[in-house]
Design an enzyme around this catalytic site. Sequence first.
Site, PDB file in Angstrom:
ATOM      1  N   ASP A   7       0.866  -1.175   0.000  1.00  0.00           N
ATOM      2  CA  ASP A   7       0.000   0.000   0.000  1.00  0.00           C
ATOM      3  C   ASP A   7       0.912   1.238   0.000  1.00  0.00           C
ATOM      4  OD1 ASP A   7       0.896   0.306   2.607  1.00  0.00           O
ATOM      5  OD2 ASP A   7      -1.098   0.288   3.532  1.00  0.00           O
ATOM      6  N   CYS A  64       2.900  -3.206   4.035  1.00  0.00           N
ATOM      7  CA  CYS A  64       2.059  -2.055   4.387  1.00  0.00           C
ATOM      8  C   CYS A  64       2.801  -1.328   5.509  1.00  0.00           C
ATOM      9  CB  CYS A  64       0.638  -2.475   4.756  1.00  0.00           C
ATOM     10  SG  CYS A  64       0.500  -3.509   6.223  1.00  0.00           S
ATOM     11  N   THR A  66       2.782  -1.629   8.793  1.00  0.00           N
ATOM     12  CA  THR A  66       3.319  -2.578   9.781  1.00  0.00           C
ATOM     13  C   THR A  66       3.559  -3.965   9.199  1.00  0.00           C
ATOM     14  OG1 THR A  66       1.069  -3.211  10.330  1.00  0.00           O
ATOM     15  CG2 THR A  66       2.065  -1.468  11.693  1.00  0.00           C
ATOM     16  N   HIS A  97       9.831 -23.875   8.991  1.00  0.00           N
ATOM     17  CA  HIS A  97       8.695 -24.488   9.683  1.00  0.00           C
ATOM     18  C   HIS A  97       7.363 -24.297   8.960  1.00  0.00           C
ATOM     19  CE1 HIS A  97      10.561 -24.843  13.979  1.00  0.00           C
ATOM     20  NE2 HIS A  97      11.477 -25.010  13.039  1.00  0.00           N
ATOM     21  N   HIS A 131       7.772 -30.746   9.033  1.00  0.00           N
ATOM     22  CA  HIS A 131       6.663 -29.905   9.494  1.00  0.00           C
ATOM     23  C   HIS A 131       5.413 -30.046   8.619  1.00  0.00           C
ATOM     24  CE1 HIS A 131       8.942 -27.835  12.588  1.00  0.00           C
ATOM     25  NE2 HIS A 131       9.962 -27.839  11.742  1.00  0.00           N
TER      26      HIS A 131
HETATM   27  C1  RB5 Z   1      -2.130   2.691   6.547  1.00  0.00           C
HETATM   28  O1  RB5 Z   1      -2.110   3.919   7.187  1.00  0.00           O
HETATM   29  C2  RB5 Z   1      -1.839   1.577   7.542  1.00  0.00           C
HETATM   30  O2  RB5 Z   1      -2.934   1.363   8.348  1.00  0.00           O
HETATM   31  C3  RB5 Z   1      -1.468   0.303   6.805  1.00  0.00           C
HETATM   32  O3  RB5 Z   1      -0.373   0.550   5.990  1.00  0.00           O
HETATM   33  C4  RB5 Z   1      -1.070  -0.887   7.648  1.00  0.00           C
HETATM   34  O4  RB5 Z   1      -0.078  -0.567   8.570  1.00  0.00           O
HETATM   35  C5  RB5 Z   1      -2.164  -1.668   8.229  1.00  0.00           C
HETATM   36  O5  RB5 Z   1      -1.982  -2.738   8.829  1.00  0.00           O
END
Ligand code: RB5
Length: 148
Positions: A7, A64, A66, A97, A131
């Site tokens: 994203d 993304c 995180t 695994h 596994h």
């Molecule tokens: C976008 O702002 C953020 O929410 C997305 O990139 C991600 O971290 C969601 O899990």
Amino acid sequence: MIAIASDHAGYQLKSGLIEYFKAKKLAYRDLGTNSLDSVDYPDFGFKLGKEVSSGNYEFGIAICGTGIGISISANKVKGIRAALIYDENTAKLAKEHNNANIIAFGGRTTKLEDAIRYFEVFKNTEYQLRHQKRIDKITLFEEKKCQH
Ligand code: RB5
């Protein structure tokens, strides 16, 4: 061939990884997004998941902010085992695994140099067949062929 998607929050890390693929002459397919304009990570997680489940790629990379939202999304696609990678050990174990077919990074949590290192560890690690029983359980559950 490696498939890669992100994203907007993963766009910069994706661009950095693509530069690395080019330098190393690694084959890749970029599934977007193509700018920092805000988009929804599920659209790219589903797209990547569908591509990787076709079996035409060595594995996929999902990014993304995180790595969490896009991996949750990719994991909704049948046959996908997307793993969030945050150090060398998770990179190694996701292959050994779990035989993950998508690795996920956080564009806001992982530096490019670290992501490259984790990518190389995952790529160069062998799955351990011992596994398989556990992975088969996931597949059977997904295919609604077992009761849990
Ligand atoms: C976008 O702002 C953020 O929410 C997305 O990139 C991600 O971290 C969601 O899990």
